[in-house]
Design a protein around this motif. Structure first.
Motif, mmCIF file in Angstrom:
data_model
loop_
_atom_site.group_PDB
_atom_site.id
_atom_site.type_symbol
_atom_site.label_atom_id
_atom_site.label_comp_id
_atom_site.label_asym_id
_atom_site.label_seq_id
_atom_site.Cartn_x
_atom_site.Cartn_y
_atom_site.Cartn_z
ATOM 1 N N UNK A 159 76.003 115.332 -81.968
ATOM 2 C CA UNK A 159 75.312 115.860 -80.799
ATOM 3 C C UNK A 159 74.021 115.087 -80.558
ATOM 4 N N UNK A 160 73.319 115.440 -79.485
ATOM 5 C CA UNK A 160 72.091 114.787 -79.057
ATOM 6 C C UNK A 160 72.309 113.296 -78.788
ATOM 7 N N UNK A 161 73.479 112.983 -78.247
ATOM 8 C CA UNK A 161 73.836 111.612 -77.861
ATOM 9 C C UNK A 161 73.787 110.640 -79.043
ATOM 10 N N UNK A 162 74.062 111.105 -80.239
ATOM 11 C CA UNK A 162 74.064 110.245 -81.429
ATOM 12 C C UNK A 162 75.480 109.694 -81.645
ATOM 13 N N UNK A 163 75.588 108.374 -81.625
ATOM 14 C CA UNK A 163 76.881 107.738 -81.844
ATOM 15 C C UNK A 163 77.162 107.622 -83.342
ATOM 16 N N UNK A 164 78.454 107.638 -83.668
ATOM 17 C CA UNK A 164 78.842 107.471 -85.061
ATOM 18 C C UNK A 164 78.680 106.029 -85.526
ATOM 19 N N UNK A 165 78.555 105.844 -86.799
ATOM 20 C CA UNK A 165 78.365 104.507 -87.383
ATOM 21 C C UNK A 165 79.693 103.753 -87.437
ATOM 22 N N UNK A 166 79.650 102.482 -87.044
ATOM 23 C CA UNK A 166 80.833 101.640 -87.154
ATOM 24 C C UNK A 166 81.109 101.262 -88.602
ATOM 25 N N UNK A 167 82.370 101.170 -88.970
ATOM 26 C CA UNK A 167 82.748 100.860 -90.352
ATOM 27 C C UNK A 167 82.536 99.384 -90.647
ATOM 28 N N UNK A 168 82.282 99.080 -91.907
ATOM 29 C CA UNK A 168 82.160 97.698 -92.345
ATOM 30 C C UNK A 168 83.543 97.042 -92.401
ATOM 31 N N UNK A 169 83.581 95.763 -92.096
ATOM 32 C CA UNK A 169 84.849 95.045 -92.166
ATOM 33 C C UNK A 169 85.253 94.821 -93.625
ATOM 34 N N UNK A 170 86.538 94.797 -93.848
ATOM 35 C CA UNK A 170 87.077 94.593 -95.199
ATOM 36 C C UNK A 170 87.431 93.119 -95.371
#
Length: 422
Positions: A159-170
């Motif tokens: 919420x509060x316009x917070x985007x999720x963190x992108x995953x690290x590449x393997x």
């Protein structure tokens, strides 16, 4: 009362002043300092350089001056492993790669003081990670690869316009020279240089939150996207180059014994044929700090190109070596016939492989009748370089290693190997 230290200091200064007044005092000259070493391992490099020069002077001859500039093999003093089973080189493996899934978007509405309906504030989900194959010189085989390689999933939105963190590449390190084929057998990647990367499976995109879907007519959307699924593909990884020299010969010719004698590898040695079912690789070190990889390839029989014996699985390894070492058994009658058979099988498989540098290694010189067979072998093959050895007893191995280094210098540095016909 003065201390003894004060008396010594004051007395010395008075004596110095008296000597200066009499003209008998000379200042001390600074002592020469030893030159600083420009390299942190200067002493080690100097020792290796002197060792290489002494070896060159030792093996230089009037009729063969090229040996004066050829590096000599170094004797390994480290003990071999005490494990009961030695690991062979895994040069082919089929894996399934799955990209990370994208995070889901969030459905959320902002609540402020005095305004409970402030509007949607759901954030987007993070992107999933990719699976990337990367060529590295620190990896020698494919045994470390698991059957299924997965990347991490992206984080969900908040919420509060917070985007999720992108995953690290393997990132998965594979040896330099790895060829990547898809499920249909087509070559889709060739990691021929260090640092080259191949994206095997892409991660899914993160889903949008309900804040993304807000419009003038729809100011309170209750919908969000689900994160996309990552790619799921199957690849076959093969090593295009496993060693500089490949030991080629019939079963029980002494290839495994020879590899044990010149390297720290421990292939299986037994008195029955086809003891080597997978390639084993050993490394030979020289006085110029250069290393040469030698592979013990599975045994060859007649009509191997027609899939007899180990067949194509053997011939597949031959095309990955820079030079071929044809190992023949001098205890058997007519050893030249085995050389012709070996070359014919390689010719039927690929003409280009037969054009690579070759060296005939006449093994088991200590056996009965081997000396006569060696003379006959040289008469039948006058244009080939033949080196007689005994891998079991260590006879003439140093001469073999010197010639291998000369062939390696010709291939890499453009030098010509010395002819060693006797």
């Amino acid at each position: 009362m003065w201390s003894s230290w004060s008396r010594r200091v004051v007395g010395g200064r008075i004596a110095t002043a008296a000597a200066m007044s009499a003209g008998r005092w000379q200042p001390k000259q600074p002592q020469p300092q030893p030159p600083t070493s420009p390299h942190p391992h200067h002493h080690l490099l100097h020792h290796c350089r002197r060792l290489h020069q002494s070896y060159s002077r030792r093996f230089a001859t009037d009729d063969n001056p090229a040996r004066a500039v050829t590096a000599l093999p170094l004797r390994c003093t480290k003990k071999k492993s005490a494990l009961t089973s030695a690991k062979h080189l895994v040069d082919e493996k089929t894996v399934r790669v799955v990209g990370g899934r994208g995070g889901n978007g969030r459905v959320s509405f902002m609540k402020l003081f005095g305004n409970e309906n402030a509007g949607p504030d759901g954030g987007d989900g993070g992107n999933g990670g990719h699976v990337v194959f990367r060529a590295s010189e620190n990896v020698t085989g494919l045994a470390h690869l698991v059957v299924e390689i997965r990347a991490d999933d992206g984080e969900k939105g908040y919420n509060k316009d917070c985007h999720g963190k992108g995953a690290e590449h393997r990132f998965v390190d594979v040896p330099v020279g790895t060829v990547i084929k898809d499920s249909d057998g087509r070559v889709v990647g060739d990691l021929a240089r260090p640092g080259v990367m191949f994206v095997a499976a892409r991660g899914g995109a993160g889903g949008h939150g309900n804040r993304y879907f807000a419009t003038d007519t729809e100011q309170a959307p209750e919908v969000a996207e689900v994160g996309g699924a990552g790619e799921s593909l199957r690849y076959t990884l093969e090593l295009s180059s496993i060693a500089d020299f490949g030991l080629l010969g019939f079963p029980n010719a002494g290839k495994s014994t020879l590899l044990r004698a010149i390297t720290r590898a421990r292939p299986k040695v037994a008195p029955y044929p086809f003891t080597t079912l997978q390639p084993y690789v050993g490394v030979v070190r020289y006085s110029d700090m250069e290393t040469i990889a030698v592979a013990d390839l599975p045994g060859l029989i007649e009509d191997s190109h027609r899939n007899h014996g180990l067949g194509i699985s053997f011939l597949r390894h031959v095309q990955r070596c820079m030079a071929l070492m044809l190992v023949v058994d001098l205890s058997l009658p007519e050893p030249w016939s085995y050389v012709h058979t070996l070359r014919n099988e390689v010719r039927c498989f690929s003409e280009t492989i037969l054009a690579r540098p070759q060296l005939i290694v006449a093994n088991k010189i200590d056996a009965d009748g081997a000396a006569d067979n060696l003379v006959a072998l040289r008469e039948r093959l006058p244009d080939d370089t033949i080196i007689e050895i005994s891998a079991k007893h260590g006879v003439n191995l140093e001469r073999l290693l010197v010639h291998m280094k000369s062939m390696y210098d010709q291939r890499v540095g453009g030098e010509s190997p010395a002819d060693e016909h006797d």
